[in-house]
Design a protein around this motif. Structure first.
Motif, PDB file in Angstrom:
ATOM      1  N   ARG A  55       0.840  -1.215   0.000  1.00 11.80           N
ATOM      2  CA  ARG A  55       0.000   0.000   0.000  1.00 11.80           C
ATOM      3  C   ARG A  55       0.866   1.253   0.000  1.00 11.80           C
ATOM      4  O   ARG A  55       0.569   2.208  -0.712  1.00 11.80           O
ATOM      5  CB  ARG A  55      -0.924   0.023   1.216  1.00 11.80           C
ATOM      6  CG  ARG A  55      -2.172  -0.778   1.021  1.00 11.80           C
ATOM      7  CD  ARG A  55      -3.209  -0.478   2.048  1.00 11.80           C
ATOM      8  NE  ARG A  55      -3.844   0.807   1.784  1.00 11.80           N
ATOM      9  CZ  ARG A  55      -4.780   1.337   2.558  1.00 11.80           C
ATOM     10  NH1 ARG A  55      -5.171   0.704   3.659  1.00 11.80           N
ATOM     11  NH2 ARG A  55      -5.320   2.486   2.253  1.00 11.80           N
ATOM     12  N   ARG A  57       3.791   1.587  -1.236  1.00  8.36           N
ATOM     13  CA  ARG A  57       4.385   1.739  -2.562  1.00  8.36           C
ATOM     14  C   ARG A  57       3.384   2.330  -3.556  1.00  8.36           C
ATOM     15  O   ARG A  57       3.764   2.998  -4.518  1.00  8.36           O
ATOM     16  CB  ARG A  57       4.881   0.384  -3.075  1.00  8.36           C
ATOM     17  CG  ARG A  57       5.677   0.541  -4.356  1.00  8.36           C
ATOM     18  CD  ARG A  57       6.216  -0.743  -4.870  1.00  8.36           C
ATOM     19  NE  ARG A  57       7.230  -1.295  -3.983  1.00  8.36           N
ATOM     20  CZ  ARG A  57       7.773  -2.501  -4.170  1.00  8.36           C
ATOM     21  NH1 ARG A  57       7.408  -3.252  -5.193  1.00  8.36           N
ATOM     22  NH2 ARG A  57       8.675  -2.956  -3.339  1.00  8.36           N
ATOM     23  N   LEU A  58       2.095   2.105  -3.317  1.00  7.25           N
ATOM     24  CA  LEU A  58       1.059   2.581  -4.239  1.00  7.25           C
ATOM     25  C   LEU A  58       0.474   3.939  -3.843  1.00  7.25           C
ATOM     26  O   LEU A  58      -0.478   4.395  -4.478  1.00  7.25           O
ATOM     27  CB  LEU A  58      -0.065   1.544  -4.322  1.00  7.25           C
ATOM     28  CG  LEU A  58       0.320   0.201  -4.937  1.00  7.25           C
ATOM     29  CD1 LEU A  58      -0.811  -0.801  -4.762  1.00  7.25           C
ATOM     30  CD2 LEU A  58       0.692   0.359  -6.406  1.00  7.25           C
ATOM     31  N   LYS A  59       1.007   4.582  -2.841  1.00  7.50           N
ATOM     32  CA  LYS A  59       0.429   5.844  -2.337  1.00  7.50           C
ATOM     33  C   LYS A  59       0.244   6.891  -3.437  1.00  7.50           C
ATOM     34  O   LYS A  59      -0.683   7.684  -3.374  1.00  7.50           O
ATOM     35  CB  LYS A  59       1.287   6.432  -1.213  1.00  7.50           C
ATOM     36  CG  LYS A  59       1.020   5.785   0.118  1.00  7.50           C
ATOM     37  CD  LYS A  59      -0.375   6.094   0.589  1.00  7.50           C
ATOM     38  CE  LYS A  59      -0.640   5.447   1.924  1.00  7.50           C
ATOM     39  NZ  LYS A  59      -2.036   5.337   2.236  1.00  7.50           N
ATOM     40  N   GLU A  60       1.108   6.911  -4.413  1.00  3.30           N
ATOM     41  CA  GLU A  60       1.007   7.921  -5.477  1.00  3.30           C
ATOM     42  C   GLU A  60       0.073   7.489  -6.606  1.00  3.30           C
ATOM     43  O   GLU A  60      -0.161   8.259  -7.537  1.00  3.30           O
ATOM     44  CB  GLU A  60       2.393   8.250  -6.011  1.00  3.30           C
ATOM     45  CG  GLU A  60       3.259   8.930  -4.960  1.00  3.30           C
ATOM     46  CD  GLU A  60       4.620   9.310  -5.477  1.00  3.30           C
ATOM     47  OE1 GLU A  60       4.783   9.459  -6.715  1.00  3.30           O
ATOM     48  OE2 GLU A  60       5.528   9.447  -4.650  1.00  3.30           O
ATOM     49  N   ASP A  61      -0.453   6.296  -6.528  1.00  6.16           N
ATOM     50  CA  ASP A  61      -1.396   5.798  -7.533  1.00  6.16           C
ATOM     51  C   ASP A  61      -2.682   5.387  -6.814  1.00  6.16           C
ATOM     52  O   ASP A  61      -2.887   4.218  -6.466  1.00  6.16           O
ATOM     53  CB  ASP A  61      -0.779   4.613  -8.285  1.00  6.16           C
ATOM     54  CG  ASP A  61      -1.637   4.123  -9.452  1.00  6.16           C
ATOM     55  OD1 ASP A  61      -2.827   4.517  -9.544  1.00  6.16           O
ATOM     56  OD2 ASP A  61      -1.114   3.330 -10.258  1.00  6.16           O
ATOM     57  N   ALA A  62      -3.555   6.367  -6.576  1.00  5.51           N
ATOM     58  CA  ALA A  62      -4.770   6.149  -5.778  1.00  5.51           C
ATOM     59  C   ALA A  62      -5.655   5.058  -6.366  1.00  5.51           C
ATOM     60  O   ALA A  62      -6.252   4.267  -5.621  1.00  5.51           O
ATOM     61  CB  ALA A  62      -5.550   7.450  -5.631  1.00  5.51           C
ATOM     62  N   GLU A  65      -4.118   1.697  -5.555  1.00  4.13           N
ATOM     63  CA  GLU A  65      -4.242   1.436  -4.122  1.00  4.13           C
ATOM     64  C   GLU A  65      -5.672   1.008  -3.774  1.00  4.13           C
ATOM     65  O   GLU A  65      -5.875   0.062  -3.004  1.00  4.13           O
ATOM     66  CB  GLU A  65      -3.845   2.655  -3.296  1.00  4.13           C
ATOM     67  CG  GLU A  65      -3.866   2.354  -1.808  1.00  4.13           C
ATOM     68  CD  GLU A  65      -3.515   3.531  -0.923  1.00  4.13           C
ATOM     69  OE1 GLU A  65      -3.408   3.315   0.284  1.00  4.13           O
ATOM     70  OE2 GLU A  65      -3.388   4.660  -1.430  1.00  4.13           O
ATOM     71  N   ARG A 133      11.417   0.330  -8.465  1.00  6.27           N
ATOM     72  CA  ARG A 133      12.003   1.323  -9.385  1.00  6.27           C
ATOM     73  C   ARG A 133      13.415   1.613  -9.009  1.00  6.27           C
ATOM     74  O   ARG A 133      13.871   1.512  -7.974  1.00  6.27           O
ATOM     75  CB  ARG A 133      11.170   2.604  -9.351  1.00  6.27           C
ATOM     76  CG  ARG A 133       9.814   2.338  -9.966  1.00  6.27           C
ATOM     77  CD  ARG A 133       9.037   3.629 -10.194  1.00  6.27           C
ATOM     78  NE  ARG A 133       7.917   3.350 -11.058  1.00  6.27           N
ATOM     79  CZ  ARG A 133       6.688   3.136 -10.609  1.00  6.27           C
ATOM     80  NH1 ARG A 133       6.420   3.180  -9.349  1.00  6.27           N
ATOM     81  NH2 ARG A 133       5.714   2.888 -11.453  1.00  6.27           N
TER      82      ARG A 133
END
Length: 133
Positions: A55, A57-62, A65, A133
């Protein structure tokens, strides 16, 4: 006698894991329940750790997430329903909780492996929603 009953239940009801094998030496149903419960607690802690890392790692891709959260909620519902079914033959018996916990442990360890894949997959892998990345 209890060890024999425990082994028979595990052979029929759920795949035997390392946690269940270690619990075979328990002498009472309460001790077996506690042992298998500890194994589940360890698996659940690993699941929560890796889920939290994914989660984060996905903070910038709502959108991704939200999909992970939805998938995890659906997976928990599946796990619990599957284990209720798996333990239905011992429902109402003293071993019921143990069989449910063993099933949950087994499925949770599988989910930890799945989340581990997402945490280790690389950019360029088209089935990787959260590449390193």
């Amino acid at each position: 006698m209890r060890s024999l009953v425990f082994a028979a239940i595990l052979a029929v009801a759920a795949p035997v894991s390392a946690g269940a094998s270690a619990c075979r030496d328990a002498e009472t149903q309460a001790a077996m329940n506690a042992c298998v419960g500890e194994a589940f607690a360890e698996a659940d802690a690993a699941l929560n750790r890796d889920y939290g890392r994914l989660r984060a790692r996905l903070k910038e891709d709502a959108s991704a997430e939200r999909k992970l959260v939805a998938a995890q909620r659906a997976w928990i519902a599946f796990r619990d329903a599957e284990c209720a079914f798996s333990a239905s033959s011992v429902e109402g018996g003293s071993a019921h909780g143990m069989v449910v916990a063993e099933c949950r442990t087994h499925l949770t360890r599988q989910r930890v492996k799945e989340l581990g894949y997402y945490l280790s997959c690389r950019e360029g892998d088209l089935s990787c929603p959260a590449p390193l990345r």
